[in-house]
Design a protein around this motif. Structure first.
Motif, short mmCIF file in Angstrom:
data_model
loop_
_atom_site.label_atom_id
_atom_site.label_comp_id
_atom_site.label_asym_id
_atom_site.label_seq_id
_atom_site.Cartn_x
_atom_site.Cartn_y
_atom_site.Cartn_z
N THR A 1 0.83 -1.20 0.00
CA THR A 1 0.00 0.00 0.00
C THR A 1 0.86 1.25 0.00
OG1 THR A 1 -0.13 0.19 2.42
CG2 THR A 1 -1.79 -1.20 1.34
N LYS A 2 0.28 2.33 -0.50
CA LYS A 2 0.97 3.62 -0.49
C LYS A 2 1.25 4.06 0.94
CE LYS A 2 0.60 8.39 -1.97
NZ LYS A 2 -0.25 9.42 -2.56
N GLU A 3 0.26 3.88 1.81
CA GLU A 3 0.44 4.24 3.22
C GLU A 3 1.55 3.41 3.86
OE1 GLU A 3 -2.55 3.28 1.93
OE2 GLU A 3 -3.62 5.19 1.86
N GLY A 4 1.63 2.14 3.47
CA GLY A 4 2.67 1.25 3.98
C GLY A 4 4.06 1.69 3.56
N ARG A 5 4.19 2.13 2.31
CA ARG A 5 5.48 2.61 1.83
C ARG A 5 5.89 3.89 2.58
NH1 ARG A 5 3.15 0.22 -2.60
NH2 ARG A 5 2.13 2.11 -3.38
N GLU A 6 4.92 4.75 2.87
CA GLU A 6 5.20 5.96 3.65
C GLU A 6 5.58 5.58 5.08
OE1 GLU A 6 1.60 8.20 3.12
OE2 GLU A 6 2.11 8.70 1.04
N TRP A 7 4.89 4.58 5.66
CA TRP A 7 5.21 4.10 7.00
C TRP A 7 6.64 3.57 7.06
CZ3 TRP A 7 6.69 -0.74 8.73
CH2 TRP A 7 6.77 -0.89 10.11
N ARG A 8 7.04 2.83 6.02
CA ARG A 8 8.40 2.28 5.99
C ARG A 8 9.44 3.39 6.04
NH1 ARG A 8 7.21 -1.27 1.27
NH2 ARG A 8 8.79 -0.01 0.28
N LYS A 9 9.21 4.48 5.30
CA LYS A 9 10.16 5.61 5.31
C LYS A 9 10.24 6.23 6.69
CE LYS A 9 9.52 6.87 0.47
NZ LYS A 9 8.96 7.87 -0.45
N ARG A 10 9.09 6.46 7.32
CA ARG A 10 9.08 7.05 8.67
C ARG A 10 9.73 6.12 9.68
NH1 ARG A 10 3.74 7.97 7.23
NH2 ARG A 10 3.04 6.43 8.75
N LYS A 11 9.44 4.82 9.58
CA LYS A 11 10.01 3.85 10.51
C LYS A 11 11.52 3.78 10.36
CE LYS A 11 9.70 0.65 13.67
NZ LYS A 11 9.26 0.97 15.02
N ARG A 12 12.00 3.83 9.14
CA ARG A 12 13.45 3.79 8.90
C ARG A 12 14.12 4.98 9.58
NH1 ARG A 12 17.48 2.32 4.68
NH2 ARG A 12 19.30 2.23 6.01
N GLN A 13 13.54 6.17 9.42
CA GLN A 13 14.11 7.36 10.05
C GLN A 13 14.05 7.24 11.57
OE1 GLN A 13 15.82 9.74 8.46
NE2 GLN A 13 16.33 10.44 10.51
N GLU A 14 12.95 6.71 12.08
CA GLU A 14 12.82 6.50 13.53
C GLU A 14 13.91 5.57 14.06
OE1 GLU A 14 9.84 3.74 16.11
OE2 GLU A 14 8.86 5.16 14.76
N LEU A 15 14.20 4.50 13.32
CA LEU A 15 15.22 3.56 13.75
C LEU A 15 16.63 4.16 13.67
CD1 LEU A 15 13.84 0.23 12.27
CD2 LEU A 15 13.85 0.96 14.66
N ILE A 16 16.88 4.96 12.65
CA ILE A 16 18.18 5.63 12.54
C ILE A 16 18.39 6.51 13.76
CG2 ILE A 16 19.46 7.41 11.25
CD1 ILE A 16 18.20 6.13 8.67
N GLU A 17 17.36 7.27 14.13
CA GLU A 17 17.44 8.14 15.31
C GLU A 17 17.59 7.32 16.59
OE1 GLU A 17 14.02 10.70 15.04
OE2 GLU A 17 14.74 11.57 13.14
N PHE A 18 16.88 6.19 16.67
CA PHE A 18 16.96 5.31 17.84
C PHE A 18 18.38 4.84 18.06
CE2 PHE A 18 17.06 0.86 19.32
CZ PHE A 18 16.50 1.00 20.58
N TYR A 19 19.04 4.37 17.01
CA TYR A 19 20.40 3.86 17.14
C TYR A 19 21.42 4.97 17.37
CZ TYR A 19 18.88 -0.86 16.27
OH TYR A 19 18.27 -2.08 16.40
N GLN A 20 21.17 6.16 16.83
CA GLN A 20 22.05 7.29 17.11
C GLN A 20 21.97 7.66 18.58
OE1 GLN A 20 20.66 10.21 14.29
NE2 GLN A 20 22.14 9.57 12.74
N HIS A 21 20.75 7.68 19.11
CA HIS A 21 20.54 8.00 20.53
C HIS A 21 21.17 6.92 21.41
CE1 HIS A 21 18.65 9.54 24.11
NE2 HIS A 21 18.10 8.36 24.35
N GLU A 22 20.97 5.65 21.02
CA GLU A 22 21.53 4.53 21.79
C GLU A 22 23.05 4.60 21.79
OE1 GLU A 22 21.08 0.16 20.65
OE2 GLU A 22 19.41 0.43 22.06
N ALA A 23 23.64 4.95 20.67
CA ALA A 23 25.10 5.05 20.58
C ALA A 23 25.61 6.21 21.44
CB ALA A 23 25.54 5.24 19.13
N GLY A 24 24.83 7.28 21.51
CA GLY A 24 25.23 8.43 22.32
C GLY A 24 25.18 8.17 23.81
N ASN A 25 24.37 7.17 24.21
CA ASN A 25 24.23 6.83 25.62
C ASN A 25 25.19 5.74 26.09
OD1 ASN A 25 22.23 8.70 26.10
ND2 ASN A 25 20.58 7.29 25.64
N SER A 26 25.97 5.20 25.17
CA SER A 26 26.87 4.11 25.58
C SER A 26 28.27 4.59 25.85
CB SER A 26 26.92 3.02 24.52
OG SER A 26 27.32 3.54 23.27
#
Length: 114
Positions: free
Chosen positions: A89-114
């Motif tokens: 779905t179009k909405e699913g493809r948009e969700w994938r883009k948002r989720k990818r960005q969310e995960l990039i930020e998650f790992y950047q934050h996790e790396a900053g806390n270690s």
């Protein structure tokens, strides 16, 4: 005269399937991160879980990067599952883009806390 490597057909670069194959290390990390539930709907006991590429394998989305892989309820061929939603779905493809960005930020934050 050919060298031994040329005779054996050793590739200089990895094949696409080798770039997109989800590694055991990433599978373990995605299972840890997801806590055993679908990363879209949160269900914990689906008929099936599947690892899914956010940047699709057909577009050479890496399988060795945990920011590109999510755990979704599936299978992808069944209408109504999160994996089907993300792929079909179009909405699913948009969700994938948002989720990818969310995960990039998650790992950047996790790396900053270690």
């Amino acid at each position: 005269m050919y060298t031994k490597e040329q005779q054996l057909g050793k590739r200089k670069s990895r094949k696409q399937k080798d770039k997109t194959r989800i590694t055991a290390k990433v599978r373990k990390e995605v299972k840890r991160r997801s806590g055993g539930k679908c990363e879209r709907c949160g269900i914990t006991n689906p008929w099936m879980f599947q690892m899914a590429h956010l940047e699709q394998a057909s577009h050479v989305g890496p399988g060795d990067d945990p920011t590109n892989i999510v755990l979704l309820c599936g299978p992808s061929v069944n209408t109504g599952t999160c994996h089907d939603f993300a792929d079909s779905t179009k909405e699913g493809r948009e969700w994938r883009k948002r989720k990818r960005q969310e995960l990039i930020e998650f790992y950047q934050h996790e790396a900053g806390n270690s």
